[in-house]
Design a protein around this motif. Structure first.
Motif, short mmCIF file in Angstrom:
data_model
loop_
_atom_site.label_atom_id
_atom_site.label_comp_id
_atom_site.label_asym_id
_atom_site.label_seq_id
_atom_site.Cartn_x
_atom_site.Cartn_y
_atom_site.Cartn_z
N GLN A 1 0.83 -1.21 0.00
CA GLN A 1 0.00 0.00 0.00
C GLN A 1 0.86 1.26 0.00
OE1 GLN A 1 -3.41 -0.61 -0.09
NE2 GLN A 1 -3.51 1.53 -0.73
N ALA A 2 1.95 1.22 0.77
CA ALA A 2 2.86 2.37 0.83
C ALA A 2 3.52 2.60 -0.53
CB ALA A 2 3.91 2.15 1.90
N GLU B 1 3.54 5.97 -5.57
CA GLU B 1 3.33 6.08 -7.02
C GLU B 1 2.11 6.93 -7.36
OE1 GLU B 1 5.01 1.52 -7.74
OE2 GLU B 1 2.87 1.98 -7.94
N ASN B 2 1.44 7.44 -6.31
CA ASN B 2 0.21 8.22 -6.47
C ASN B 2 -0.88 7.40 -7.16
OD1 ASN B 2 -1.32 10.55 -6.07
ND2 ASN B 2 -0.85 11.37 -8.11
N CYS B 3 -0.94 6.11 -6.78
CA CYS B 3 -1.93 5.19 -7.35
C CYS B 3 -2.34 4.23 -6.24
CB CYS B 3 -1.33 4.45 -8.54
SG CYS B 3 -2.49 3.39 -9.41
N ILE B 4 -3.13 4.73 -5.29
CA ILE B 4 -3.36 3.99 -4.05
C ILE B 4 -4.11 2.67 -4.26
CG2 ILE B 4 -3.29 6.03 -2.59
CD1 ILE B 4 -6.33 6.01 -2.52
N HIS B 5 -4.84 2.55 -5.36
CA HIS B 5 -5.57 1.32 -5.64
C HIS B 5 -4.91 0.50 -6.75
CE1 HIS B 5 -8.98 3.94 -4.02
NE2 HIS B 5 -8.72 3.04 -3.08
#
Length: 221
Positions: free
Chosen positions: A186-187, A192-196
């Motif tokens: 998740q971190a 990467e500014n892509c949390i999902h």
């Protein structure tokens, strides 16, 4: 003369039943995999204090979130009418659990859930990455078929085509390790500014709620 013979003592142990203090309703995409797994979690980690109530096979993500939203409203209205003393947060919680998979409108479903304050257990590409993290550290950007195949190799009793049931006994002691690995994924996605993004899963947050509420004397949910 007949003698009064005392009855033999019962060999049955008296079993003390514990009323669950927390109910977690889980609106699931899967019909068997997720419901069976979460029920096993409640039985093992919940110590009788947590009741899991899965609603399996609820459809695509958008439908799952809408079902969870409607259920939350219905339960809240019902408990308000009953004038239950405990607050919503200390009595029950409603979760929507679904995967990225190849579903349409996933981002919209996530947005509606956030707006409606529905907790979401989301995995990309699929739920199976969560039990896999109990067994190995995994970070490949694979599709769901590859993840399911890898899980089958690490968990011989799992067969997605025949019996997509998680071997809970094999992984139940590895929750802490899996949570650390999931948090690392998740971190990385957040960086990467892509949390999902893939690979990722936050199913550990739901299991963590079961673990926390299964401990006596702790703050509930």
């Amino acid at each position: 003369m007949a003698r009064n013979i005392p009855a033999a003592p019962s060999l049955k142990r008296s079993v003390q039943t514990i009323d669950p203090k927390v109910e977690i309703y889980i609106v699931c995409e899967g019909k068997n995999t997720e419901p069976t797994y979460f029920e096993s979690c409640a039985n093992y980690y919940g110590n009788g204090l947590v009741k899991v109530k899965p609603l399996p096979g609820a459809g695509v993500p958008l439908t799952i979130v809408q079902t969870a939203k409607d259920l939350k409203e219905k339960l809240t209205d019902s408990r308000n009418k009953q004038k239950i003393k405990n607050s919503f947060d200390s009595c029950f919680r409603v979760w929507a659990v679904f995967d990225r998979d190849e579903h349409p409108e996933v981002e919209r479903a996530l947005a509606i859930a956030a707006e409606s304050k529905i907790d979401v257990g989301f995995s990309n590409p699929c739920f199976e990455i969560w039990p896999l993290l109990h067994l190995i550290e995994y970070g490949s950007q694979d599709g769901r078929h590859a993840v399911q195949k890898r899980l089958s190799s690490e968990m011989p009793n799992y067969d997605h085509e025949r019996a997509a049931i998680i071997d809970f006994d094999l992984i139940k002691e590895n929750f802490g390790t899996a949570l650390i690995r999931a948090n690392k994924l998740q971190a990385a996605r957040e960086a990467e500014n892509c949390i999902h993004g893939c690979p990722s899963t936050n199913i550990g947050k739901l299991v963590e709620k079961i673990v926390q509420n299964g401990k006596k004397g702790t703050k509930k949910l």
